[in-house]
Design a protein around this motif. Sequence first.
Motif, PDB file in Angstrom:
ATOM      1  N   ASP A  73       0.948  -1.126   0.004  1.00  0.00           N
ATOM      2  CA  ASP A  73      -0.094  -0.132  -0.100  1.00  0.00           C
ATOM      3  C   ASP A  73       0.864   1.164   0.152  1.00  0.00           C
ATOM      4  O   ASP A  73       0.260   2.251   0.223  1.00  0.00           O
ATOM      5  CB  ASP A  73      -0.965  -0.065   1.106  1.00  0.00           C
ATOM      6  CG  ASP A  73      -0.159  -0.376   2.407  1.00  0.00           C
ATOM      7  OD1 ASP A  73       0.990  -0.379   2.483  1.00  0.00           O
ATOM      8  OD2 ASP A  73      -0.919  -0.622   3.546  1.00  0.00           O
ATOM      9  N   GLY A  74       2.204   1.053  -0.153  1.00  0.00           N
ATOM     10  CA  GLY A  74       2.857   2.407  -0.338  1.00  0.00           C
ATOM     11  C   GLY A  74       3.621   2.876   0.999  1.00  0.00           C
ATOM     12  O   GLY A  74       4.075   3.970   1.008  1.00  0.00           O
ATOM     13  N   LYS A  75       3.137   2.029   2.198  1.00  0.00           N
ATOM     14  CA  LYS A  75       3.620   2.830   3.652  1.00  0.00           C
ATOM     15  C   LYS A  75       5.168   1.980   3.617  1.00  0.00           C
ATOM     16  O   LYS A  75       5.451   1.029   3.310  1.00  0.00           O
ATOM     17  CB  LYS A  75       2.807   2.026   4.296  1.00  0.00           C
ATOM     18  CG  LYS A  75       1.372   2.862   4.489  1.00  0.00           C
ATOM     19  CD  LYS A  75       0.966   2.732   5.887  1.00  0.00           C
ATOM     20  CE  LYS A  75      -0.598   3.396   5.925  1.00  0.00           C
ATOM     21  NZ  LYS A  75      -1.650   2.516   5.734  1.00  0.00           N
ATOM     22  N   SER A  76       5.944   3.297   4.191  1.00  0.00           N
ATOM     23  CA  SER A  76       7.255   2.518   4.636  1.00  0.00           C
ATOM     24  C   SER A  76       7.270   1.419   5.793  1.00  0.00           C
ATOM     25  O   SER A  76       6.192   1.593   6.551  1.00  0.00           O
ATOM     26  CB  SER A  76       8.010   3.808   5.266  1.00  0.00           C
ATOM     27  OG  SER A  76       8.438   4.730   4.296  1.00  0.00           O
ATOM     28  N   ILE A  77       8.291   0.741   5.669  1.00  0.00           N
ATOM     29  CA  ILE A  77       8.116  -0.368   6.846  1.00  0.00           C
ATOM     30  C   ILE A  77       9.711  -0.301   7.010  1.00  0.00           C
ATOM     31  O   ILE A  77      10.701  -0.282   6.206  1.00  0.00           O
ATOM     32  CB  ILE A  77       7.599  -1.460   6.202  1.00  0.00           C
ATOM     33  CG1 ILE A  77       7.727  -2.952   7.106  1.00  0.00           C
ATOM     34  CG2 ILE A  77       8.361  -2.077   4.958  1.00  0.00           C
ATOM     35  CD1 ILE A  77       7.045  -4.037   6.816  1.00  0.00           C
ATOM     36  N   THR A 122       5.644  -3.573 -11.993  1.00  0.00           N
ATOM     37  CA  THR A 122       5.549  -4.997 -11.031  1.00  0.00           C
ATOM     38  C   THR A 122       5.781  -4.734  -9.621  1.00  0.00           C
ATOM     39  O   THR A 122       5.272  -5.448  -8.769  1.00  0.00           O
ATOM     40  CB  THR A 122       7.056  -5.688 -11.785  1.00  0.00           C
ATOM     41  OG1 THR A 122       6.666  -5.789 -13.074  1.00  0.00           O
ATOM     42  CG2 THR A 122       6.964  -7.046 -11.065  1.00  0.00           C
ATOM     43  N   ALA A 123       6.850  -3.906  -9.075  1.00  0.00           N
ATOM     44  CA  ALA A 123       7.072  -3.668  -7.781  1.00  0.00           C
ATOM     45  C   ALA A 123       5.880  -3.282  -7.042  1.00  0.00           C
ATOM     46  O   ALA A 123       5.520  -3.521  -5.920  1.00  0.00           O
ATOM     47  CB  ALA A 123       8.094  -2.539  -7.610  1.00  0.00           C
ATOM     48  N   SER A 124       4.888  -2.352  -7.868  1.00  0.00           N
ATOM     49  CA  SER A 124       3.885  -1.809  -7.109  1.00  0.00           C
ATOM     50  C   SER A 124       2.890  -2.997  -6.753  1.00  0.00           C
ATOM     51  O   SER A 124       1.990  -2.744  -6.013  1.00  0.00           O
ATOM     52  CB  SER A 124       3.119  -0.795  -7.862  1.00  0.00           C
ATOM     53  OG  SER A 124       2.763  -1.265  -9.265  1.00  0.00           O
ATOM     54  N   LYS A 125       2.911  -4.096  -7.224  1.00  0.00           N
ATOM     55  CA  LYS A 125       2.084  -5.124  -6.988  1.00  0.00           C
ATOM     56  C   LYS A 125       2.617  -6.165  -6.085  1.00  0.00           C
ATOM     57  O   LYS A 125       2.109  -7.306  -5.863  1.00  0.00           O
ATOM     58  CB  LYS A 125       1.565  -5.958  -8.272  1.00  0.00           C
ATOM     59  CG  LYS A 125       0.691  -4.965  -9.242  1.00  0.00           C
ATOM     60  CD  LYS A 125       0.394  -5.546 -10.508  1.00  0.00           C
ATOM     61  CE  LYS A 125      -0.423  -4.548 -11.129  1.00  0.00           C
ATOM     62  NZ  LYS A 125       0.223  -3.331 -11.789  1.00  0.00           N
ATOM     63  N   CYS A 126       3.824  -5.861  -5.570  1.00  0.00           N
ATOM     64  CA  CYS A 126       4.500  -6.923  -4.830  1.00  0.00           C
ATOM     65  C   CYS A 126       4.013  -6.688  -3.125  1.00  0.00           C
ATOM     66  O   CYS A 126       3.883  -5.401  -2.711  1.00  0.00           O
ATOM     67  CB  CYS A 126       6.058  -6.818  -4.648  1.00  0.00           C
ATOM     68  SG  CYS A 126       6.351  -7.563  -6.345  1.00  0.00           S
ATOM     69  N   ILE A 127       4.199  -7.570  -2.590  1.00  0.00           N
ATOM     70  CA  ILE A 127       3.828  -7.321  -1.096  1.00  0.00           C
ATOM     71  C   ILE A 127       5.237  -6.330  -0.365  1.00  0.00           C
ATOM     72  O   ILE A 127       4.708  -5.485   0.358  1.00  0.00           O
ATOM     73  CB  ILE A 127       3.616  -8.828  -0.316  1.00  0.00           C
ATOM     74  CG1 ILE A 127       2.451  -9.134  -1.001  1.00  0.00           C
ATOM     75  CG2 ILE A 127       3.524  -8.600   1.143  1.00  0.00           C
ATOM     76  CD1 ILE A 127       2.252 -10.748  -0.571  1.00  0.00           C
ATOM     77  N   TYR A 128       6.101  -6.627  -0.765  1.00  0.00           N
ATOM     78  CA  TYR A 128       7.269  -5.744  -0.118  1.00  0.00           C
ATOM     79  C   TYR A 128       8.168  -5.385  -1.243  1.00  0.00           C
ATOM     80  O   TYR A 128       8.536  -6.064  -2.277  1.00  0.00           O
ATOM     81  CB  TYR A 128       8.093  -6.525   0.647  1.00  0.00           C
ATOM     82  CG  TYR A 128       7.369  -7.102   2.224  1.00  0.00           C
ATOM     83  CD1 TYR A 128       7.009  -6.021   2.950  1.00  0.00           C
ATOM     84  CD2 TYR A 128       7.287  -8.460   2.216  1.00  0.00           C
ATOM     85  CE1 TYR A 128       6.640  -6.394   4.067  1.00  0.00           C
ATOM     86  CE2 TYR A 128       6.394  -8.564   3.409  1.00  0.00           C
ATOM     87  CZ  TYR A 128       6.188  -7.775   4.345  1.00  0.00           C
ATOM     88  OH  TYR A 128       5.599  -8.120   5.388  1.00  0.00           O
TER      89      TYR A 128
END
Lengths: 463, 1078
Positions: free
Chosen positions: B156-160, B448-454
């Motif tokens: 969801d685009g949040k930093s972790i 692609t990356a935006s569809k990845c979990i991390y």
Amino acid sequence: MQKEAAIREPLILGHKTYHDITEDVCRPIEDKAPKTWYVLFGIALVIGLYGVGCILYLLGTGVGVWGLNKTIGWAWDITNFVWWVGIGHAGTLISAVLLLFRQKWRMAINRSAEAMTIFAVFMAGLFPLIHMGRLWLAYWVLPLPNQFGSLWVNFNSPLLWDVFAISTYLSVSLVFWYIGLIPDFATIRDRAKKPLAKKMYSIMAFGWSGRAKHWNRFELVSLVLAGLATPLVFSVHSIVSFDFATSVIPGWHTTIFPPYFVAGAVFSGFAMVQTLLLIMRKAMGLEAYIHTKHVEYMNIVIMVTGSIVGTAYITELFISWYSGVEYEAYAFINRATGPYWWAYWSMMTCNVISPQLMWIRKLRRSLLFTFFISIVVNIGMWFERYVIIVTSLHRDYLPSSWSMHYPSHIDIGVYVGTIGLFFVFFLLFARFFPVLALNEVKTILKGSGQSYKESPDYHNDHH
Amino acid sequence: MELNRKYWKGLEELKQTPEFIKHKEQEFPHLESVENFLSDEKLNESSTGRRDFLKFLGFSVAAATLAACEAPVTKAVPYVVKPENVTPGMPTWYASTYYDGNSYASILVKTREGRPIFIKGNKDYGVTKGGVNPQIIASVLGLYDSERLSSAVTKDGKSIAWFKADDAIKASLKSAKKVVFLSNSIISPSLSKAVDSLGASLNASAAGKFEHVTYDAVSYSAMREANLENFGEALIPNYDFSKAKTIVSVGADFLNAWLLSTEFAVQYGKTRNPDGEGMSKHFQFESVMSMTGSNADYRGMIKPSEQASVLAYLINKLGGSVAVPGKLSTPVQAVADKAVAELKKTKGSSVVVCGSNNKDLQLLTNYLNNLLGNYGTTIDINNPINLYKGNDAAANKLFADILSGKGPDVLIMHGVNPVYTHVNGEEIGKALGKIKLTVSTNAYADETASKCIYICPDHHGLETWMDYQPKSNHYAIAQPTIRPLGETASILESVLVWAGLAERGGKDSTVGYDYIKSTFEGMTGGDFAYATHNSAVDMSIVSKGLTFTVVKPKGNFPKSSDLEVVFYQKSAIGTGLHANNPWLQEMPDPMTKATWDNYITMNPVEMTKAGYATTYDQENGLSLAKVSVNGKEVTLPVYPLPGQALGTVGIAIGYGRGGNGEKIGKGAYQTKEYGGHVLNENGHPASIGANVFPMASVVGGNVLLSNEGKIEKVAGTYAIAATQIHHTVMGRNSVVRETTLDIYNAKSKESYNKPHLLQKLDENGHHVEVPVSEFDLWDAHPVEKIGHRWGMTVDLSSCIGCGACLIACQSENNVPVVGKDEVRRGREMHWLRIDRYFASDEEATIGTRKNKETFGYLDAEIAAENPKVVHMPMMCHHCNHAPCETVCPVAATTHSNEGLNQMAYNRCIGTRYCANNCPYKVRRFNWFNYPSYKKFTEINPAQDDLGRMVLNPDVTVRTRGVMEKCSFCVQRIQATKLNAKKEARPVIDGEFATACSDACPTNAIIVGDWNDFNSSVHKSSSDNRAYQALEEVGVKPNVWFKVKVRNEENDLLAKLQVEKKKEAHGGEHHGKETKAHH
């Protein structure tokens, strides 16, 4: 006593007396302005203000709001500049050159022609200023002492010569015009009833009393200024033409430009005088002073200068082929057959063919036809500058950089706006200034007025 | 002012009290508190006079007004402790290596105050020998992209926090049944080792649990498969174009995008010097006119399906035997026959390459190369190239598994973007959600990356340690040139952490460094510090003794159809990896000169027949057409590209990125006329151009960048932003001069490089013809023999038109990006451009008219169906009699006493007269305030706090309303002179280079001091090929071009380029430049 051929038409029609002249000229100033004046002034003001708005947007945003590009660095801006300077040419020619040649018919038109000149030069002067990338530094073109060390202007640059030429022309024209206005302002002052008007006109009249000494000085100054202004008639547009002639761009780099530009300027200037006067004589009831004979004289000037311009066009074409210079030849082939062929042929039609119709006496004495041709010539002369500037630049040496120019709506807005502003000034002039040199016209009443010619004295003199 | 009266500090001073004398020397005498002082009633009596008050008031108002006019002062804070190797104002250069999965080069990175600002090729070390492409040079701007991820993020685009992401990934890895590591071609020995150890750790728990799949956006899988059959090993051999006398390329754009093109361009440049040891002859058979094809001596236009016919034809003519699939058209056969003749002559020193990802075509190519004896000479099988390891079969199986839901539980992706680049990208994007854990290490939240979990973003290449092995015998090192800007982590560290072999080290982590160092020491045993300094070391290789086995193709060639659609790579955009880089988007394509778009290329001959518009300018766009392939459609403008094979159209890949709300950089989207992004129907910023990757075909299991399709005209036009709208040189010989190698070798300068002569009277009153250079309106400029006189030569023979110079210039000189709308209006700001001219049918060759009498201008405007091409870099000529200088009213552009035409931006008032009067049209005007006007916010790096860091502090950022142009990199000249002065020696030839000459992979641009008669520029400018463009204008430029020499036979040109007949009575003067006529 002035000698005059018997067949010569009178310059003032009708049985005008000295008083009639004063009345005719002062009436529009003293009466309330007619409705049409307000309507016209309103329209001109709206158009002028739109132009001012476009200029402010241009200054706020950058020259990029115009349709220029990397190849075409000048287009409508300098076209308009040269066009207006050209229009501003007739006034001084009429007032100075015709004065020196003692052409009495000039007296009916010189005042408004000079006013036109001044306003046209205002409009012209606007363009070199607003076309600059950094208007706020425009004063750097003046050779002022400065804090940058010994940094001086570049005396090699024709643009700098332009600065001097235009400013000199404007100041001399302005002084010349104003000197002529002084006796007339005094007449209006003497007749004025409202205190404010009286005060204003008496300030502007510089304490003119009509004494012989004043008249003597007036004549002398006029003559001196005419002598000063005459070379300016030739210098201004020659120098404007140097902007192009001294460059290396095929189509610009042409030694024929100075005389050709001067002739073209007189051509377009007279056309504009025709346009304005034909309306003004009607609107202000000056038919007796500006009549067919005047129009015919001016048409002859248009015909002659138009022929010079036409000859110049054809000479240019010939030389481009005869020189054998690849780029020069192509520049002219491209003008006539390239993407801007329509501009070239508009120019040729308007400037070469239309003035030739003036050989026909009936046409050159037709006021309606004259009005039409005067508009045509003004359009043609705008296209001439556009053709010279844009078609030369758009395809010069390296085909890789060839480009096209399309005006933006700001280009159009600024141009139309200056026409509006010009008419704002001109309408104000027509409302508050004597549009005829009334005191000068009086000097020719006796010699060339209809009533005098029909009087017994006239016939006695000739027996 | 009345201020000259004497003041006393107080009565004490007036009276000279003992107390005052006591405290006189103290700066801060503790006499009276301020409160006491101010409450003194007597103060009021000493008020300032009215007149003084007004003076002060007037002065302060004036001062405040003046101060308000100045630009606000931005404070610069000096270092408290000076870092090692950083001297403010002095650049520091680092040797490093660039690799992004496609392009590879050894580079030098210039940093200023710790910021990398410029990249150039490393000419001293590494396999690429200074070769770089525009993408590599422009990659420095990518470092400062504010949309690059600055920390690990979730879907969801949040930093972790990194440790949280790592823990989750490690837990999933442990519990997963199947783990796939999907990457682009990894050529890093350390990273390969790390991935292997991750695999080993997982496979140890369950055999076959881990798989490493390599997937390239543009696949070379067929080459490896063909070589597996021919040599028994799936390798790509090493090519050496510099040894090739004859080069035959069938659809391989080897100067631009094919394989190790950065190295090939350098090698190719060496063989294209007509003054060198022998010029190669280059044959190109291709569909879209590529940059490589534009440099060929002979070029045949073929459909992709005809590649097999060409190769088979050559094989059969050269003594081999294969079945010929189809016949060649007459013009192609003529070219092929010439190629056969050349190949016969140069057996063993030729090279044949094929750009198709079709195994059978590669088998034919290998067969032909073997037939010609090229293995072991120009092609080295023992030193394979490690790039493009992608395996179509493995990758396609993986994607099929993912699509059918049988995919792995954990998918880690590095450097790949299959959602964008794969034929089934869209479906793959949807199917990714079915996988338990998807991780991408891409630097952006891309398709692609935006569809990845991390997303665990990798460092930018300039922030990280890495090692590379582009060829078996070569080990290269990339070193960081800046501390990571964001909280990103090296892929090497991430893999090691996930394998449980390392701990996160944060920004100053040494994990990667230590690991690479140990790899290096293990592989080479050399000194790591020394290797890092040079960025590369060579290693020895042993011959594997591979032998060639002839394998005849099974005939699984690309299918033929009426319309074949070819997908190609543009020099600037490539596979779309750098689609967010505004420098690259704005770089004119070498062939079409179009920017900010992809389009359908079609031969204008076919376009005229089909009723498409074949001309365009700023207001008149190109016709639109719909191309449908595989049931997928794109609607794009049709660009008239001469040389496009009939029956084919071309569309560039790399466009149409990020249109679904992905954040791949502000510069990657269409902008509106008054700023802001254009939004597409879904409300997301609209991407530039269209993505055609999904249109690729699969033939024999390999992904092929061509397909059969249909084209259909669509109503409407589309404005194209091209920097050049006219395509021929109109037979202007003083712009472009060209000759053939035979003429050049056999005839004198007069025949192919005739000086422009004018007549004048000599002292005896005879007419004589003298070169135009002897005529002069002005006094000679006093730079001719005194001090330095900077000059440049540009060799049209060497220039391949790649555009590296253009991007280098943009990077060096802070040239603003202006966006599509402004480029369309003809207002790009490039100081250096590359003019591209096509030959017309009116010309014997570019710049030489077939027949002067019948030459028609209108016909000359139209490029030939398959034209010759010349690339002509054009920059300020620094004319000694510069027309721009005389016309500036305020003397803002003047001549330096070193021959430079220089711009004083501060003095410029912007009349544009200089630009109008420039015959070369190289001056650029700042139409708007590019660093602040809203129209440029999305695209101009100078409007972005981070992007601004790429600006070269040595070069002013120009304001609105001033003119700018090439300065010959005067800042570099000054730096060079200062260096020489410090060392008390003259400037050495070659010490100074402009950005363009630095970047040029083929050394086409030489700069130096022309007054130094031994300098290479002086020698180059005085040889027989040197000429000055538009010499007859008389502006005396300091730039020379060198006649383009094509290695072709041109009988017509040979007839036209003749020497003057010896005149009967002028015999003794023959050979001199002046000749008497009586």
